[in-house]
Enzyme design. Structure first.
Site, PDB file in Angstrom:
ATOM      1  N   CYS A  67      -4.728   7.536 -11.521  1.00 32.16           N
ATOM      2  CA  CYS A  67      -5.633   8.542 -12.113  1.00 32.16           C
ATOM      3  C   CYS A  67      -4.937   9.351 -13.206  1.00 32.16           C
ATOM      4  O   CYS A  67      -5.595   9.862 -14.108  1.00 32.16           O
ATOM      5  CB  CYS A  67      -6.195   9.442 -11.018  1.00 32.16           C
ATOM      6  SG  CYS A  67      -7.374   8.549  -9.962  1.00 32.16           S
ATOM      7  N   HIS A  71      -4.957   3.596  -5.853  1.00 29.35           N
ATOM      8  CA  HIS A  71      -5.729   4.852  -5.819  1.00 29.35           C
ATOM      9  C   HIS A  71      -6.356   5.082  -4.447  1.00 29.35           C
ATOM     10  O   HIS A  71      -6.288   6.182  -3.899  1.00 29.35           O
ATOM     11  CB  HIS A  71      -6.825   4.881  -6.888  1.00 29.35           C
ATOM     12  CG  HIS A  71      -7.816   5.958  -6.585  1.00 29.35           C
ATOM     13  ND1 HIS A  71      -7.548   7.289  -6.805  1.00 29.35           N
ATOM     14  CD2 HIS A  71      -9.028   5.914  -5.975  1.00 29.35           C
ATOM     15  CE1 HIS A  71      -8.565   8.018  -6.363  1.00 29.35           C
ATOM     16  NE2 HIS A  71      -9.472   7.211  -5.863  1.00 29.35           N
ATOM     17  N   ASP A  89      -0.773  -4.843  16.076  1.00 28.25           N
ATOM     18  CA  ASP A  89      -1.879  -5.002  17.026  1.00 28.25           C
ATOM     19  C   ASP A  89      -1.533  -6.189  17.931  1.00 28.25           C
ATOM     20  O   ASP A  89      -0.509  -6.844  17.749  1.00 28.25           O
ATOM     21  CB  ASP A  89      -3.208  -5.175  16.282  1.00 28.25           C
ATOM     22  CG  ASP A  89      -3.288  -6.478  15.506  1.00 28.25           C
ATOM     23  OD1 ASP A  89      -2.348  -7.284  15.575  1.00 28.25           O
ATOM     24  OD2 ASP A  89      -4.301  -6.680  14.808  1.00 28.25           O
ATOM     25  N   CYS A 120      -7.877  13.633  -8.433  1.00 26.71           N
ATOM     26  CA  CYS A 120      -6.751  12.887  -7.849  1.00 26.71           C
ATOM     27  C   CYS A 120      -5.536  12.944  -8.765  1.00 26.71           C
ATOM     28  O   CYS A 120      -5.649  12.886  -9.982  1.00 26.71           O
ATOM     29  CB  CYS A 120      -7.182  11.437  -7.608  1.00 26.71           C
ATOM     30  SG  CYS A 120      -5.874  10.380  -6.941  1.00 26.71           S
ATOM     31  N   CYS A 124      -2.858  10.770  -8.373  1.00 26.76           N
ATOM     32  CA  CYS A 124      -2.068   9.544  -8.205  1.00 26.76           C
ATOM     33  C   CYS A 124      -1.736   8.944  -9.569  1.00 26.76           C
ATOM     34  O   CYS A 124      -2.324   9.289 -10.593  1.00 26.76           O
ATOM     35  CB  CYS A 124      -2.794   8.537  -7.311  1.00 26.76           C
ATOM     36  SG  CYS A 124      -4.008   7.495  -8.146  1.00 26.76           S
ATOM     37  N   ASP A 164      -6.109   3.286  11.497  1.00 23.62           N
ATOM     38  CA  ASP A 164      -5.828   2.205  10.551  1.00 23.62           C
ATOM     39  C   ASP A 164      -7.167   1.678  10.087  1.00 23.62           C
ATOM     40  O   ASP A 164      -8.157   1.749  10.840  1.00 23.62           O
ATOM     41  CB  ASP A 164      -5.060   1.060  11.216  1.00 23.62           C
ATOM     42  CG  ASP A 164      -5.986   0.147  11.991  1.00 23.62           C
ATOM     43  OD1 ASP A 164      -6.378  -0.907  11.459  1.00 23.62           O
ATOM     44  OD2 ASP A 164      -6.356   0.492  13.142  1.00 23.62           O
TER      45      ASP A 164
END
Lengths: 398, 398
Positions: A334, A360, A97, A329, A331, A291
């Site tokens: 999880c 997560h 930015d 989920c 991931c 973002d």
């Protein structure tokens, strides 16, 4: 000595205003719509780069904050260490930015003039000055694939007059940003030609520059800002100044008014937004890039995003809950850990609580965007959006 | 209904007093000498389990603190969730301490009687009571492969009289620990036989129990404590009450006097020690197992252990240092990140600084032990020890 366009952006599927594209940078291919984890001070807080690269997340681009990195460790250090990628050890794409929003959000600590913004450093209290030219120079040293024009943000509730003044300043700064950016790249190329060297290793001579559309909640100003920003010609365009206190409905009106009018052949980036539902709603209005600090910041504060809405891990109901944070989920968190364990870590003040929830949450955001892309490419986005949103609002069964 | 011995311990190489063995548990094979990362509250602070299992570290056994887990989340929660392994999501071996040392280190907050120790919880200030029987019950529920007898620790500077009183109490508690442990396992086996079920999934009916040798710095007491502890018959023996304020030379004298006399066919565990040099020096005196918070705690405080000694990442000399934390280290942190970056993270208060230094420090400790094992097995331990120590004391060149 003309280099190819720093970015190649090819829309590969459309459904209504929603679209999916392939954005090619010198540091890899990014499929859109894409979510960029926020790496404020050279680190996405609470997670290692190896995890960002792992199949769970596979983040193709992260964001760096010019303001933070400029103040600490300072641009001379980063220059000496070969640019931001090399300094932090991240080889994939980055976007920086401009520092405009960060300085603006210092509030009373800053003074804005036409020349630029004077402010006190949050690190050591020293007086600093940031302008379009300085921001461009700093971003060139950082060397991200995408730099942002230096802008000013008006508050969500800004009057028409305030918002116009702010928009005019942003347009003025956008022109100066573009000029400085063009001059910088010309200088780098000239030096490369003279020395036979190349500065391309950190993308400095092929950095893309995005312009930022402002205008607060005033739709006529947003349209004007868009038209006049496009006239300056950038490699992509962003909607700035949202999620700064305005109503959600107002935010969506601005996106709906602005996004479809943004150049179709360039990336459209919605800055600093938002919840999973916001992302989906903005994709439906034509946005390609996002973002937001929500997955990381809320993760550190004990809040998980799940397919059934938010889950506050501090809640006593999870004290003996063997289920994963999100049963849908896949991931690594999880797959392995229960709500009970993560709650215990949080209650014990253990760093691992933040680490696991950050992982997560980022996995959830990035997986959502992956599903969005797949849906658009198979012409199923409208269905996906309805089902995803219904589930999100159905609440956690237990 | 007699089960096989809960641990199989086979010494496979010796060099002087140093030895390397294969320790087989229900949850995997552990090669010794071994370092156990400390997982106080169900987490090795600042690192994910996936990293502990990764080739960089490959930790085969970690330590859990009975005191901390008993107070929070509490034993009923861990029982309901199926034991400590299942609760935290760690499938490899674990050892739990007895809580004795942790309660002892509360200082003024505790009152020790022959029955046990009364103390105030550091979590909520409530009055708690821990005894050999309670510790055994709690450790049985936690279900680690190795439990420790409940002991009392005397301060490093304890007089002979104080140290004797403390040693006698520890011996008394050791007998009660053993009795309680035997009774518990008999009960579990009886229940299994009656119900046709098995509690072996969390190792409860095959948990090993180690005795602890006390006696402060008094060598005659250490020998007496050793003899009388061995009479009680444990699955392994530990030296406790070191690294609690005594001089390093005193600590090494106690180890030298005690370790070679400990039963050769059982694991020898030195509790809470120490620096990389301490580990090597203790291995040379016959120790097989170690645990220590140094790599994790010091990592969080900005200190790295390297092959050339300690490195304080806060030091300004590292502000633009492109070298890895340890040029001889092959861990993921040293492969990827510079001292300059980690220093920047530390100065910025970023969690990633702690995460990276924790990973490196644990990798360094575990790699050191791997090299120790290889050296003993190839009869090169004396050479290795000399070279390793010389390098450690040579200081960082830059």
């Amino acid at each position: 000595m003309m280099a190819a366009s720093p970015l190649n952006f090819e829309v590969v599927a459309r459904e209504g205003e929603a679209r999916s594209a392939i954005l090619t940078t010198r540091r890899g291919v990014i499929e859109t719509p894409v979510f960029m984890p926020v790496g404020t001070a050279g680190t996405v807080k609470g997670i290692r780069f190896e995890e960002l690269e792992s199949p769970d997340l596979d983040a193709r681009i992260i964001l760096g904050n010019t303001y933070h990195l400029w103040l600490r460790p300072g641009i001379e250090t980063i220059r000496a260490l070969g640019g931001l990628h090399k300094f932090i050890g991240w080889e994939r794409a980055m976007l920086t930015d401009s520092g405009g929003f960060q300085v603006w959000s210092l509030g009373a600590l800053r003074k804005i003039t036409e020349e630029g913004t004077e402010f006190r450093s949050h690190v050591d209290g020293s007086l600093c000055f940031l302008s379009p030219e300085i921001s461009m120079e700093v971003q060139s040293v950082l060397g991200a694939e995408i730099a942002m024009a230096f802008d000013e943000c008006a508050p969500g509730e800004a009057t028409h007059e305030e918002a116009r003044r702010s928009m005019e300043l942003t347009l003025h700064w956008a022109k100066r940003s573009k000029q400085a950016h063009v001059a910088q790249i010309a200088n780098l190329r000239k030096r490369d030609a003279e020395t036979g060297e190349t500065q391309t290793n950190n993308s400095r001579d092929s950095q893309a520059l995005f312009g930022i559309i402002q205008g607060a909640s005033h739709l006529d100003l947003r349209r004007e800002s868009l038209e006049r920003t496009v006239e300056i010609e950038f490699d992509g365009y962003a909607i700035g100044g949202l999620s700064v206190g305005e109503e959600k409905q107002v935010m969506m009106e601005v996106i709906e008014e602005t996004a479809p009018r943004m150049p179709a052949e360039k990336p459209r980036y919605l800055m600093g937004v938002g919840t999973p539902e916001d992302l989906i709603d903005a994709v439906a209005r034509g946005i390609d890039m996002f973002d937001c600090v929500l997955p990381t910041r809320n993760g550190r504060n004990g809040q998980a995003f799940t397919s059934h809405g938010k889950l506050n891990i501090k809640n006593a109901r999870y004290a003996a809950d063997e289920k994963p944070v999100d049963e849908a989920c896949h991931c690594s968190v999880c797959r392995r850990h229960s709500r009970a364990f993560i709650r215990h870590l949080y209650q014990s003040g253990e760093m691992l609580a933040s680490m696991l929830l950050t992982h997560h949450n980022l996995a959830f955001f990035l997986d959502t965007m992956k599903r969005v892309r797949q849906a658009i490419r198979s012409d199923q986005f409208a269905n996906f959006r309805r089902e995803y949103t219904e589930q999100l609002n159905s609440g956690l069964e237990s």
